[in-house]
Write a protein that holds these residues in place. Structure first.
Motif: not given
Length: 363
Positions: A11-21, A93-94, A194-206, A321-324
């Motif tokens: 599972g991957l989860g991403t979160a971004h603060p507000p965007s600007a051009a 996690l979801t 440079f820019s801001d982001a948070a990404v989480a990855a869940v790693v499980v056995p198998g 992006r690749l997995r989607r």
């Protein structure tokens, strides 16, 4: 002995603060931040950055932090990073079908802010992780930190047979340097990318997801001064030598070919590339040295275009992006670069693919 658990990114989860051009950031802030002949140079660098939009927890169009002392920036870091990290972790996690209480190891990578107790402890508390959840905080590894973070998570999963969680959270927007500071090309480049982001990855056995086959690296300590991140009285200051692409060109092919050879595969059999977009020149060098097809780095370039260089979360954004994609890659090589000068690589292979007429699904 039982079978060794294969670590799988479930599972991957991403979160971004507000965007600007990028154009708005230039016109509304940075064009006034630089002066004299520096302004014309900065305008060219911004225009050729490969970035169209970026995210900022602290948007300079709304709030100028460039003269803030480091203490004030660090206090703000916690205020902004906690909800962003919580959002990314919750989504990961979801996606993996797990709860926070299932996490055996929580790895947090961040080089843009420090606090003790840190994000690892505060998020473990707020999310309801178990008291025996182990924690690992990785700081000052910079743009490549996601890969040793994944490596530590996967080693834990293999050794213990329990899930691990990785969070990469960076708030580079807190480190705009004062207009009075010594301005050089390196400084302008970092302000343009440079820019801001948070990404989480869940790693499980198998199970289903992307199996992490190996994480590997090479460090050229003779070029240790090529990439720096100095703690100053006014935030953290980036040093970025124009020679970085040259160092990458020396090492990247050998690193990747060695990794693939150990797993009985070759460059032509890799159908997904998640290459950290330190900037357009870095992507061009990797593309040339690995002789990649024209679309090989499309996901990396699109991520740079839409999100800028978010430091450690960026390669995970590209993987997401690749997995989607309509047809997710079967075999992915992740590459990231940073202080040292260090190159990290990882090989991922898709598992648990179920095929029905006209559809491929992947958890």
């Amino acid at each position: 002995m039982g079978m060794v658990a294969v670590p799988v990114i479930a599972g991957l989860g991403t979160a971004h603060p507000p965007s600007a051009a990028q154009d708005d950031l230039w016109e509304g802030f940075f064009s006034k931040h630089f002066s004299g002949s520096t302004r014309a140079l900065a305008q060219r660098i911004f225009a050729h950055s490969g970035v169209t939009r970026r995210q900022a927890a602290v948007n300079p169009l709304l709030e100028d932090v460039s003269d803030w002392p480091t203490e004030r920036r660090m206090r703000r870091y916690l205020v902004e990073a906690l909800p962003l990290g919580k959002e990314a972790v919750g989504r990961a996690l979801t996606a993996a079908g797990l709860s926070a209480g299932d996490v055996g190891l929580f790895v947090v990578c961040s080089c843009t802010g420090y606090a003790t107790p840190g994000l690892d402890i505060l998020l473990a508390r707020d999310l309801g992780m178990a008291p025996d959840t182990q924690r690992l905080f990785v700081g000052h590894m910079g743009c490549y930190a996601a890969l040793p973070g994944l490596g530590a998570a996967s080693d834990f999963v293999t050794a213990r047979g329990r899930p691990a969680l990785l969070l990469c959270a960076e708030l580079t927007s807190l480190h705009i340097q004062p207009s009075s500071a010594r301005v050089d090309t390196q400084q302008i480049v970092s302000h343009a990318l440079f820019s801001d982001a948070a990404v989480a990855a869940v790693v499980v056995p198998g199970g289903r997801g992307y199996a992490l086959r190996e994480v590997t690296s090479v460090t050229d300590t003779s070029t240790a001064d090529h990439m720096t991140w100095d703690v100053t009285d006014t935030g953290f200051r980036m040093g970025l030598s124009p020679k970085v692409p040259q160092v990458l060109s020396t090492h990247v092919r050998g690193l990747v070919e060695g990794l693939l050879a150990r797993h009985g595969t070759t460059l032509s059999e890799v159908d997904g590339w998640a290459v950290h977009p330190g900037g357009p020149r870095i992507l061009n060098v990797v593309e040339r040295e690995l002789a990649l097809p024209p679309e090989g780095l499309a996901a990396s370039r699109a991520t740079l275009d839409e999100h800028g260089n978010c430091s450690s979360p960026t390669v995970l954004l590209i993987l997401d992006r690749l997995r989607r994609a309509a047809s997710p890659p079967r075999r992915v090589v992740m590459l990231a670069f940073g202080p040292g000068l260090t190159l990290f690589a990882a090989l991922l292979e898709r598992t648990g693919v179920s095929v029905s007429p006209g559809a491929v699904t992947l958890c």
